[in-house]
Design a protein around this motif. Sequence first.
Motif, short mmCIF file in Angstrom:
data_model
loop_
_atom_site.label_atom_id
_atom_site.label_comp_id
_atom_site.label_asym_id
_atom_site.label_seq_id
_atom_site.Cartn_x
_atom_site.Cartn_y
_atom_site.Cartn_z
N UNK A 144 49.88 78.77 -15.54
CA UNK A 144 50.33 77.40 -15.76
C UNK A 144 49.34 76.44 -15.11
N UNK A 145 48.87 75.49 -15.90
CA UNK A 145 47.92 74.49 -15.40
C UNK A 145 48.16 73.21 -16.19
N UNK A 146 49.07 72.39 -15.70
CA UNK A 146 49.47 71.18 -16.43
C UNK A 146 48.30 70.21 -16.60
N UNK A 147 47.47 70.10 -15.59
CA UNK A 147 46.34 69.17 -15.69
C UNK A 147 45.38 69.62 -16.80
N UNK A 148 45.09 70.92 -16.85
CA UNK A 148 44.22 71.44 -17.91
C UNK A 148 44.84 71.20 -19.27
N UNK A 149 46.13 71.45 -19.38
CA UNK A 149 46.82 71.27 -20.66
C UNK A 149 46.71 69.82 -21.14
N UNK A 150 47.01 68.88 -20.27
CA UNK A 150 46.97 67.48 -20.67
C UNK A 150 45.56 67.05 -21.04
N UNK A 151 44.58 67.52 -20.29
CA UNK A 151 43.19 67.19 -20.61
C UNK A 151 42.82 67.67 -22.01
N UNK A 152 43.24 68.87 -22.37
CA UNK A 152 42.93 69.41 -23.69
C UNK A 152 43.69 68.66 -24.78
N UNK A 153 44.95 68.34 -24.53
CA UNK A 153 45.72 67.55 -25.51
C UNK A 153 45.04 66.19 -25.73
N UNK A 154 44.62 65.54 -24.66
CA UNK A 154 43.96 64.23 -24.77
C UNK A 154 42.63 64.35 -25.50
N UNK A 155 41.89 65.39 -25.22
CA UNK A 155 40.59 65.60 -25.85
C UNK A 155 40.73 65.75 -27.36
N UNK A 156 41.72 66.53 -27.78
CA UNK A 156 41.96 66.72 -29.21
C UNK A 156 42.42 65.43 -29.86
N UNK A 157 43.29 64.67 -29.17
CA UNK A 157 43.78 63.40 -29.72
C UNK A 157 42.64 62.41 -29.89
N UNK A 158 41.70 62.39 -28.93
CA UNK A 158 40.56 61.47 -29.01
C UNK A 158 39.68 61.78 -30.21
N UNK A 159 39.72 63.02 -30.68
CA UNK A 159 38.96 63.43 -31.86
C UNK A 159 39.75 63.26 -33.15
N UNK A 160 40.94 62.63 -33.02
CA UNK A 160 41.79 62.43 -34.19
C UNK A 160 42.60 63.65 -34.58
N UNK A 161 42.78 64.58 -33.63
CA UNK A 161 43.52 65.81 -33.92
C UNK A 161 44.63 66.05 -32.88
N UNK A 162 45.57 65.09 -32.74
CA UNK A 162 46.67 65.32 -31.79
C UNK A 162 47.45 66.57 -32.20
N UNK A 163 47.86 67.36 -31.22
CA UNK A 163 48.53 68.63 -31.52
C UNK A 163 49.95 68.37 -31.99
N UNK A 164 50.23 68.77 -33.23
CA UNK A 164 51.56 68.63 -33.82
C UNK A 164 51.84 69.90 -34.62
N UNK A 165 52.97 70.54 -34.34
CA UNK A 165 53.28 71.78 -35.04
C UNK A 165 54.78 72.01 -35.13
N UNK A 166 55.14 72.90 -36.05
CA UNK A 166 56.54 73.29 -36.24
C UNK A 166 56.74 74.68 -35.68
N UNK A 167 57.76 74.83 -34.85
CA UNK A 167 58.13 76.14 -34.30
C UNK A 167 59.23 76.70 -35.20
#
Length: 521
Positions: A347-370
């Motif tokens: 578990x690494x919340x800071x790493x997770x948020x950094x990656x989510x932000x990085x993808x969003x900045x590239x126009x690819x916010x993480x969105x999925x169906x479980x």
Amino acid sequence: MRKSRLLGAAVACCAALVLGACGSGDSSPSAGTAGPSGEPVAGGTARILILSDPRSLDPASLGNQAAITAVLGNALYGTLMTTDETGKVAYSMAESFATTDGGATFALKLRPDLVFSDGTPFDAAAVKFNWDRLKDPASASPSAAEAAMVASTEVVDDVTLKVTMTTPVTAYAQAIVGSAMNWIASPAALRKGQQTFDESPVGAGPFTLKSWTRQAEIRLVKNPRYWDAPKPYLDGITMRAVLDADQRYNTLISDGADVAVETNWINLAKAEKAGLPTELLPLSGGYFIALNTRREPFNDIRARQAVAAALDIDALNLAVYNGEGQVVDTLFTKNSPFYSDKPLTTVDRAKAQKLFDELAAEGKPVSFTFSTYPSSENRAIAENVQAQLGSFKNVKVEVATVDYSQVGAMRTTHDFDAIVSAAAFQDPEPRLLANFTGNSPANMPGLVDPELDKNLLAGRTGTSLEQRKAAYDAAQARLTEEMPAIFLTRSAPAVITGKNVGGIVQYGAGSLLPEDLWIAK
């Protein structure tokens, strides 16, 4: 030797319950007893709860990798081989399965004079027919991957089948034990077609079919031609499926069933507190979230790594199993010869948020169906993942329920973003390669990674424990890096019984042997 014991934990998925009447009116569980003792007794009808209704009684359609319908396959068809809780192979209708060339070829030897329930011979030709049939894509069998590992089979004589492998597999007996290859039906009966076979299946197991009312109950009676007399001890078995974990447990404790095939950690904890006899078969691997790497967002490794770093599996265990589950921190359990203490996720919340932000900045916010199955446990897993990820920015999760009837199609079409799957095993062969190698039809995440494929194949073909361990160490490291799957909790193939039930024996990945069951009078 197997240990029938009272456990403080057990996993939720599905369970098996036997209906009908116990032998006599005084055979119901009596409060305050620790379970039957002494020698097995003959007679009675056991009511068993199972985890799902079968779509057919054809052994090709029944699954032996999980506990869902395994007891039914064992009842109708018996077993060629079994394993103890350490994974050591034991023989039943087969006398041996031996290789002299490092797993390139095997010789299967059957017991002489075996017969099907209609009195016709159970011979090497019957095994060949069943195994060749499983390889046919038209069978749509969940055991097709295991059968496809065989290049060819040749009948040597009535009791001997020569098996030639596509690649050497020293531990191939494990593939047979954990699949429908362990169940042999009459070729003559199978040739009559599915409808006729479902009305009158012919196997060599301890029981035969009396009646099957779909979505209701399956009634079985003792097979007088069973090879291992005086087994089975019971006169009959009645099975019905109960998907809801609470309903399964409540049915058992209210004397509505004698045996429940169980996979729910909470129910096993309840059973311990109630003093009910319980057996758990410990396995490596476990349940995991398959992240579909074939399409967005999980075709980007950063999305997979972000979700893995964001999820607290201990918190999920608490929410779904009241903390009673066994979290999968390492791929293999400590008692496995392939154990490595390197964690699969951290578990690494800071790493997770950094990656989510990085993808969003590239126009690819993480969105999925479980996608979730309708069981209470599966829904709870999906909803907890949704809740945990809801505390992060630039990630969105929707939950959609799919019926069990859609599972087969989803495995073919791969029309999902994330879904719960499982890879639970004693020996990693053939489950790990089947679940994670690039060209395998059972590879739900769909990751194609040559290095991972190479390591998994080396684990399959290695001829020494040292070679195989090195290969699986490398495979585990690659799974951790590529993150096609987020492991959650160990599976809990288990059985809970009334206090007057004896003879609980499981093999493989949680396959209950009904011939050993007995009810104290």
